[in-house]
Design an enzyme around this catalytic site. Sequence first.
Site, short mmCIF file in Angstrom:
data_model
loop_
_atom_site.label_atom_id
_atom_site.label_comp_id
_atom_site.label_asym_id
_atom_site.label_seq_id
_atom_site.Cartn_x
_atom_site.Cartn_y
_atom_site.Cartn_z
N ILE A 147 0.10 2.13 6.29
CA ILE A 147 0.38 2.71 7.45
C ILE A 147 0.14 4.42 7.55
O ILE A 147 -0.40 4.47 8.52
CB ILE A 147 2.31 3.21 6.88
N ASP A 148 0.32 5.05 6.37
CA ASP A 148 -0.38 7.05 6.42
C ASP A 148 -2.16 6.81 7.32
O ASP A 148 -2.35 7.20 8.12
CB ASP A 148 -0.77 7.38 4.99
N ASP A 149 -3.30 6.08 6.81
CA ASP A 149 -4.52 6.31 6.93
C ASP A 149 -4.06 5.80 8.42
O ASP A 149 -4.87 6.05 9.01
CB ASP A 149 -5.11 5.08 5.78
#
Length: 670
Positions: free
Chosen positions: A404-406
Site C-alpha cells: 500500500i505504501d509503494d
Amino acid sequence: MTATTDGSTGAAAPAATSATTAHLTDTTPRAAGAPSAADRAIQRATDFLLARQDAQGWWKGDLDTNVTMDAEDLLLRQFLGIRDQATTDAAALFIRGEQREDGTWATFHGGPGDLSATVEAYVALRLAGDAPDAPHMARASAWVRERGGIAASRVFTRIWLALFGWWKWEDLPELPPELIYFPKWMPLNIYDFGCWARQTIVPLTIVSAKRPVRPAPFPLDELHTDPDDPNPARPLAPVTSWDGAFQRLDKVMHGYRKVALKRLRKAAINTAARWIIERQENDGCWGGIQPPAVYSVIALHLLGYDLEHPVLKAGLASLDRFAVWREDGARMIEACQSPVWDTCLATIALADAGLPADHPSLIKAATWMLDEQIDRPGDWSVRRPRLEPGGWAFEFHNDNYPDIDDTAEVVLALRRVDHPDKARVEKAIRRGVRWNLGMQSRNGAWGAFDVDNTSPFPNRLPFCDFGEVIDPPSADVTGHVVEMLAVEGETHDPRTRRGIEWLLAEQEENGAWFGRWGVNYVYGTGSVVPALTAAGLPTTHPAIRRAVTWLESVQNDDGGWGEDLRSYRYEEWKGRGASTASQTAWALLALLAAGERGSRAVERGIAFLTDTQTEDGTWDEPYFTGTGFPWDFSINYHLYRHVFPLTALGRYVHGEPFADRAASPVKGSG
C-alpha cells in the site's frame, strides 16, 4: 552486481553535465529571497541523482541491514554442500569488518551488541577458518557466554544451529505443517501472519517436520555457559498469562508430533510445498526478500528437489543477486532490494527540486514504474477477493505482495511527470487509487500489505520471538495514502475522512506520530503532517501546532534532527539521536507543510543540510533510519540520505507541491 561509490547498484547512466542542471526550471514560483546555498545544494544533488539512474529508468541504493544475512548465506551453502572458498572469504571479510571492539556485532550503526547476531557471525567466521582462540573470536565467545550462551539466542538462530546438530530440534518450538490447513477464520491460520512472516513460516513447517541434521564441521562448546547442560530448564510463565498459555500449547504440539497421522502429515507437507512453489516469483525469489527464499530452498531440498531442479536453481540464482561486492573484495548480502520505492522517491525529489515535468529522466522513470504495476491477484486477495489488482511492490519482482505504501508514493510520483502517454498514466493511477482504497482496514487506516492483519495471537507464539509477525495499520502508511487521496481530489470521500480521523486519534501526547517503517517519531510525524495539510487541515489546527512544537523541541544544537533506534524501546530516546540528513529532511517536510518556512527551526535545518552536503552532492549517513521490524531489524537505505534532503530543499525553495490543488478545509477540522 557492482556497487557505486554512493552504495547504489546497477548500471549507471552517463554522468550529468551542466546542460542537465540547466534543465532546472527558472519559472517555478520560488519563495522570496530563496537562499543561494539551497539553490546550489539542489543543483549538486540533482546532478548526483540523475547520474545514478539506471538506463532502464530506475534507481536503487544498497539496502544495508546486519551480518546475520551474510552468516546465514554461508550456513545455507554449508547445508547444501555448495560453499566455496571465494564466497566464504569475501563474506568473512565483510563480517570481520562489522565487528565491534568489544567482540560483538550490532544490528544497527552505533547500537548495542546483539546476542543472536554475534552468535551467527561467530559461527560464520568459524566456517571461514577463524580459530576460536584468535583474539577477535575469543572476545566474541566470552561476550556470548556472559549473556546466557546459545540458549539465550532467538529461535531463528537456534534453528540454523539445529541444522548442524549444534542445538537439539526437540528444544525448539514446534511448528506443525498442518497449519497450512487452518481455515482463514481460525486463529493462527497462515493469513493471520504478516506476509513476510507467512512466507517464512510455511517453509519452516516443512523444516520443523523433517528435523534435518548435517554433520557439524566443528563443535561450539565455547558458546555455551555449560557445555554439559547447554539448555538449562526454565520455569514456565504462569498458566493464567498469555505467555504461559502459549508455552503450554507448544508442549501440546510437541506431544502431537508423536501421534500425528502419517498420511495427514505427508499431505500437509505436500500442500505446503505446492504453496511455496506457487509463490515463487519470475526471478526465482520468494516475496523479493531473503529470509523466505533461504527457508524455501531448504524446505524443497529436503523434499527431494535437487539443486539442478528449475525451482531450486532459480531460487539459488536469485539469492546471488542479493550480493553486493565492494571494492575491497568484501561481499554483503542485502535482505531485500528496493527499486520501486527508490524510484518513486527519486522522482518526487527531482520534481520537487524543480526538474521540469517532461524531463527525459522523469519520463523514463515513470515509464519504468508503469511497467511495474501488478495486474494479478496475490495473497492480499484472500481478504479482498473482489478487489481488482493495481498496486505496486517494493522490489523488482514481487507480484504476490504489492504494498500500500509503494502504491501511494508511486501515484504521487506519476502525478509529477508530464508523460507523453497520458491515457496510460491516468488508467494506472485510477487502478492504484482504487486498489489502495479497497485495502483500507476496518478502523479506517492502512497497513502495509494486508487488510485487518491484526490478530493478537501470532506474536504470542514461542516461535515468534523476533520482530513483528503481523501487519497492523500504521500512521506513516496511512499518512502517505491520505496524502495521495488528497492530491487525487478524494479528500471528502468518507474513506479518506476515516483515515484522517484515525490519524488525529493516533497522535501521541507529545505531538508526534509513531513511525512503523522509518525511525521513528520523526519519520511518523514527517509522514503525517504533510498528509493532513494536503487534506485540508489548516496549519492552525491544534494537531499541527502540537507536531510543530514537538519537532522544535527535539531539534539538535547543530540544526539537524536525529533519532536513534533505541526510541522503539526507551522513552528517553524519542526524537533523540545524532543528526542525519534523512531525518532532518523528514522534520523539514513536516514544518514546511505546517507553514513554518520562515521559522528559525526551518532556517537552521536547511543550513544543516547545505553545510553537511558532500562535494559530490550527496550526504554521509552511517546511521540506520529505516525499519523492517521496530528495534529487531533495522535498515540503512543508502538512497534515503539523498532523496529526502533533495525533496526538503526543493520544497523550501519552490514551495509545496500541488499547492494549486489545495484541498478545501475538511469539515470540523479547524
